[in-house]
Design an enzyme around this catalytic site. Structure first.
Site, PDB file in Angstrom:
ATOM      1  N   GLU A 441       0.687  -1.209   0.164  1.00 29.07           N
ATOM      2  CA  GLU A 441      -0.125  -0.087   0.164  1.00 29.07           C
ATOM      3  C   GLU A 441       1.044   1.170   0.040  1.00 29.07           C
ATOM      4  OE1 GLU A 441      -2.771   0.106  -0.868  1.00 29.07           O
ATOM      5  OE2 GLU A 441      -3.193  -1.841  -0.551  1.00 29.07           O
TER       6      GLU A 441
HETATM    7  C1  LIG Z   1       2.918  -9.598  -0.059  1.00 25.38           C
HETATM    8  C2  LIG Z   1       2.828  -8.606  -0.883  1.00 25.38           C
HETATM    9  C3  LIG Z   1       1.452  -8.117  -1.236  1.00 25.38           C
HETATM   10  C4  LIG Z   1       0.841  -7.146  -2.158  1.00 25.38           C
HETATM   11  N1  LIG Z   1      -0.218  -6.880  -2.576  1.00 25.38           N
HETATM   12  C5  LIG Z   1      -0.457  -6.063  -3.621  1.00 25.38           C
HETATM   13  C6  LIG Z   1      -1.592  -6.168  -4.133  1.00 25.38           C
HETATM   14  O1  LIG Z   1      -2.588  -6.577  -3.741  1.00 25.38           O
HETATM   15  N2  LIG Z   1      -1.811  -5.273  -5.281  1.00 25.38           N
HETATM   16  C7  LIG Z   1      -0.993  -4.589  -5.739  1.00 25.38           C
HETATM   17  O2  LIG Z   1      -1.229  -3.892  -6.864  1.00 25.38           O
HETATM   18  N3  LIG Z   1       0.401  -4.527  -5.322  1.00 25.38           N
HETATM   19  C8  LIG Z   1       0.800  -5.332  -4.135  1.00 25.38           C
HETATM   20  N4  LIG Z   1       1.702  -5.344  -3.610  1.00 25.38           N
HETATM   21  C9  LIG Z   1       2.911  -4.644  -4.229  1.00 25.38           C
HETATM   22  C10 LIG Z   1       3.133  -3.553  -3.373  1.00 25.38           C
HETATM   23  O3  LIG Z   1       2.352  -2.571  -3.144  1.00 25.38           O
HETATM   24  C11 LIG Z   1       4.535  -2.750  -3.604  1.00 25.38           C
HETATM   25  O4  LIG Z   1       5.517  -3.847  -3.581  1.00 25.38           O
HETATM   26  C12 LIG Z   1       5.097  -1.469  -2.976  1.00 25.38           C
HETATM   27  O5  LIG Z   1       4.089  -0.647  -3.407  1.00 25.38           O
HETATM   28  C13 LIG Z   1       6.369  -1.202  -3.380  1.00 25.38           C
HETATM   29  O6  LIG Z   1       6.772  -1.223  -4.818  1.00 25.38           O
HETATM   30  P1  LIG Z   1       7.887  -2.198  -5.183  1.00 25.38           P
HETATM   31  O7  LIG Z   1       8.142  -3.433  -4.749  1.00 25.38           O
HETATM   32  O8  LIG Z   1       7.941  -2.057  -6.795  1.00 25.38           O
HETATM   33  O9  LIG Z   1       9.061  -1.194  -4.915  1.00 25.38           O
HETATM   34  P2  LIG Z   1       9.792   0.163  -5.648  1.00 25.38           P
HETATM   35  O10 LIG Z   1       8.792   0.933  -6.123  1.00 25.38           O
HETATM   36  O11 LIG Z   1      10.706  -0.404  -6.739  1.00 25.38           O
HETATM   37  O12 LIG Z   1      10.710   0.967  -4.298  1.00 25.38           O
HETATM   38  C14 LIG Z   1      11.821   0.451  -3.978  1.00 25.38           C
HETATM   39  C15 LIG Z   1      12.269   1.412  -2.681  1.00 25.38           C
HETATM   40  O13 LIG Z   1      12.199   2.826  -3.383  1.00 25.38           O
HETATM   41  C16 LIG Z   1      11.587   3.641  -2.524  1.00 25.38           C
HETATM   42  N5  LIG Z   1      11.124   4.615  -3.574  1.00 25.38           N
HETATM   43  C17 LIG Z   1      10.515   4.343  -4.692  1.00 25.38           C
HETATM   44  N6  LIG Z   1       9.831   5.325  -4.997  1.00 25.38           N
HETATM   45  C18 LIG Z   1      10.109   6.192  -4.298  1.00 25.38           C
HETATM   46  C19 LIG Z   1      10.140   7.803  -4.254  1.00 25.38           C
HETATM   47  N7  LIG Z   1       9.340   8.646  -5.091  1.00 25.38           N
HETATM   48  N8  LIG Z   1      10.208   8.451  -3.135  1.00 25.38           N
HETATM   49  C20 LIG Z   1      10.946   7.906  -2.003  1.00 25.38           C
HETATM   50  N9  LIG Z   1      11.226   6.549  -2.296  1.00 25.38           N
HETATM   51  C21 LIG Z   1      11.189   5.755  -3.214  1.00 25.38           C
HETATM   52  C22 LIG Z   1      10.532   2.706  -1.838  1.00 25.38           C
HETATM   53  O14 LIG Z   1      10.064   3.309  -0.672  1.00 25.38           O
HETATM   54  C23 LIG Z   1      11.318   1.655  -1.370  1.00 25.38           C
HETATM   55  O15 LIG Z   1      12.185   1.684  -0.457  1.00 25.38           O
HETATM   56  C24 LIG Z   1       2.173  -6.353  -2.629  1.00 25.38           C
HETATM   57  C25 LIG Z   1       3.522  -6.711  -2.425  1.00 25.38           C
HETATM   58  C26 LIG Z   1       3.657  -7.871  -1.478  1.00 25.38           C
HETATM   59  C27 LIG Z   1       5.333  -8.030  -1.130  1.00 25.38           C
END
Ligand SMILES: Cc1cc2nc3c(=O)[nH]c(=O)nc-3n(C[C@H](O)[C@H](O)[C@H](O)COP(=O)(O)OP(=O)(O)OC[C@H]3O[C@@H](n4cnc5c(N)ncnc54)[C@H](O)[C@@H]3O)c2cc1C
Length: 600
Positions: A441
């Site tokens: 989220e």
């Molecule tokens: C178990 C699980 C369940 C999930 N359920 C769902 C679901 O039901 N539906 C769905 O759509 N998604 C779901 N997700 C996805 C989840 O919402 C994302 O993993 C999360 O939003 C982070 O995205 P990412 O993993 O691509 O990380 P990235 O976006 O690649 O981020 C990597 C790091 O960079 C930082 N970062 C990135 N951009 C910025 C910025 N602009 N400013 C500051 N810091 C930044 C982040 O804080 C993080 O520390 C789920 C994930 C997991 C692991």
């Protein structure tokens, strides 16, 4: 086997004595929320989750979900029957609109149930939890036909829903999504693409699943301004409400992950699946925020939930486990050792936890009340005030709430010493399950940026000014109670640090936005401490008055006053340090080159 008992007494305290739900009886939906009614719901919800849902937590973690060779997914043993009982009991309908088969009670009551479920079994709670976000989006942005077709069965829980945002190359930056939506002659769209990490993506709990999917139409801008939202049912729903053919969506795999094993986190393949647009083209981001705001509060409560169940088990162990002697001399001279609860360091962890849990429960339910008031309060001014406050504090409830939830879970594991690290005792599950709430989220770093980058400046800072004014007014009230005086004094000081940090941002963020980004996390934590303090001041006032009135349950209220002092003397010490972190700006944080960041 870990224990769990629903905290019904403390919940009733918040509902009846702190936020005083009854006093809003003139507002629509609140008239039936009398104390008799809400007490009965709280007790029965507590019994249901303790007896039916909690016993499946450890076993669900061990068994996990299974994807079968035909692509179907089953949940752990017992989940299907428990979910049937959840639907039959109408537990998901408490706060849903009556127009779609809900009970129309205040949001607060739905939040209580959501929180109880997540404390008993977070993986299970996520099945209806995700559907709530989807329901909110369809209510807000769906056409009347879509609402009539999907909402009644989603509200009763006969069908569940999902949120499909994330793709392999983008999570935070959803402007980059690649899933395509091709318009079809019949007004539908053909959806093609891959979504990953989709919670509750498939399962055997319901006969249909309504996926909400973000995708781009041909020629849409390559940014978040080009995102549209689509309803993509697992089975096509015919006009008479019966289920038609299977849609072109399948589960590629279930992710192997650290925790919440009982929830199927799926890779979803959309292969020309039939979808219908929700709201306007390229305006999917607005609809997505409706889903996410509802979900973010829910995830903040997951922090509280895991803290709560871990605390119950930490406390039970601290009373039972015997090691060493009390510093002040043997507490139980007949035994070879005292229970570890005599040690101040064990007590420190327990008191930090109890103070967070009770403060956070108050904050979450007060927040849920603001959601209600933002729609239903009598005047436009009150509705706006409630909306401002909950918009401002949603990233704080999510970010600070889940950071602290994880910390409390690890502290309670620490209370168990080495036995907390051994899987069969179940303490590690609370830590593993709590960890995800800091990530999904929107990561907590992204919550912090939402707070300082969007929410602070919105409408000329109207929300943060309202928050400051609320706290100033609460601190300024005359009192003769020593605890209330102490808490008010420390809260005013912590609020002063928050005001100074806000001012520093105003003066230094324009010149260099990295100053804002670098201080965002400290600012979110500081806001969390102050928000908890607002709740502790109010709770201290209620407790002091109850004791003065000769309340029967004096020990309960005395414990509240002690926790309020614990917040005032232990939590607030961080406030000045956090303000100074904000004021340190981005200089050191952004200075090093990638080569210098590597440790030679
Ligand atoms: C178990 C699980 C369940 C999930 N359920 C769902 C679901 O039901 N539906 C769905 O759509 N998604 C779901 N997700 C996805 C989840 O919402 C994302 O993993 C999360 O939003 C982070 O995205 P990412 O993993 O691509 O990380 P990235 O976006 O690649 O981020 C990597 C790091 O960079 C930082 N970062 C990135 N951009 C910025 C910025 N602009 N400013 C500051 N810091 C930044 C982040 O804080 C993080 O520390 C789920 C994930 C997991 C692991």
């Amino acid at each position: 086997m870990p224990i769990y008992t629903a905290p019904t007494r403390d919940t009733r305290f918040v509902v009846n004595e702190l936020i005083r739900l009854e006093s809003y009886g003139n507002l629509p939906g609140f008239e039936s929320a009398t104390p008799d009614m809400t007490d009965a719901i709280i007790e029965e919800a507590g019994r249901f989750v303790s007896e039916v849902i909690a016993p499946l937590n450890l076993s669900g973690d061990k068994e996990g979900c299974t994807r079968h060779p035909d692509g179907s997914v089953t949940t752990p043993t017992g989940f299907k029957d428990a979910y049937r009982q959840y639907v039959e009991g109408g537990w998901g309908t408490l706060s849903a609109p009556e127009a779609y088969g809900g009970q129309g009670l205040p949001h607060v009551m739905g939040f209580i149930m959501e929180k109880y479920l997540a404390t008993a079994n977070q993986a299970f709670a996520m099945y209806p939890g995700l559907a709530n976000g989807a329901i909110s989006a369809i209510i807000a942005k769906g056409s009347p036909e879509q609402q009539a077709k999907y909402l009644p069965k989603m509200v009763t829980g006969e069908w569940l829903g999902t949120m499909n945002l994330t793709e392999p190359h983008c999570g935070t930056d959803l402007g980059m999504i690649r899933t395509r939506a091709e318009p079809q002659a019949d007004g539908s769209y053909a959806i093609t693409g891959t979504k990953i990490f989709i919670s509750a993506g498939d399962h055997d709990l319901t006969e249909n699943i309504i996926h909400l999917v973000l995708a781009k139409t041909p020629g849409a801008p390559e940014s978040s301004k080009g995102i549209s939202l689509f309803i993509v049912p697992k089975f096509i729903v015919n006009d008479d409400g019966s289920l038609g053919e299977k849609n072109g969506v399948s589960v590629g795999s279930i992710e192997e992950k650290m925790g919440i094993h009982g929830n199927a986190t799926c890779v979803m393949n959309y292969d020309g699946a039939k979808g219908w647009m929700v709201g306007e083209e390229n305006k999917g981001l607005a609809a997505m925020f409706i889903m996410m705001n509802a979900a973010r509060l829910g995830v903040g409560m997951q922090g509280l939930a895991q803290a709560e169940v871990a605390y119950q088990n930490g406390l039970a162990y601290a009373l039972d486990r015997r090691q060493g002697r009390a510093l002040t001399g043997p507490a139980d001279p007949q035994a070879k050792a005292d229970p570890i609860i005599v040690h101040p360091d064990v007590r420190r962890m327990l008191m930090d936890a109890k103070t967070f849990i009770e403060g956070m429960r108050a904050l979450c339910l007060w927040g849920a009340l603001q959601v209600d008031l933002s729609h239903k309060a009598a005047t436009a001014e009150e509705r706006q005030m409630a909306d401002d406050l909950i918009s401002l504090l949603t990233p704080v409830i999510k970010g600070y709430g889940t950071d602290m939830g994880y910390k409390v879970a690890t502290d309670m594991q620490q209370v168990w010493g080495g036995h907390g690290y051994i899987a069969e005792n179940g303490m590690d599950q609370f830590v593993r399950d709590a960890r995800i709430a800091m990530i999904y989220e929107g990561t907590n770093g992204v919550q912090a940026m939402d707070l300082v980058g969007r929410k602070l400046a919105l409408n000329g800072g109207r929300a943060i000014q309202a928050f400051f004014a609320l706290i100033d007014a609460e601190c300024a009230e005359e009192t003769s109670d020593e605890t209330v005086k102490l808490v008010a004094e420390r809260l005013a000081k912590a609020n002063g640090e928050l005001k100074a940090a806000t001012m520093w941002f105003m003066q230094n963020a324009m010149a260099n936005p990295n100053n804002l980004g670098a201080g965002a996390y400290a600012y979110m934590t500081l806001t969390g401490i102050v928000s908890l303090g607002l709740m502790w001041l109010r709770m201290a006032k209620v407790a002091a008055a109850a004791i003065a009135d000769g309340a029967e349950d004096k020990a309960f209220y005395e414990a509240k006053l002690t926790c309020a002092r614990h917040w005032a003397t232990r939590y607030t010490t961080e406030a000045g340090a956090l303000r100074r972190q904000v004021e340190a700006g981005g200089e050191t944080i952004m200075a090093l080159t990638p080569e210098q960041l590597a440790i030679a």
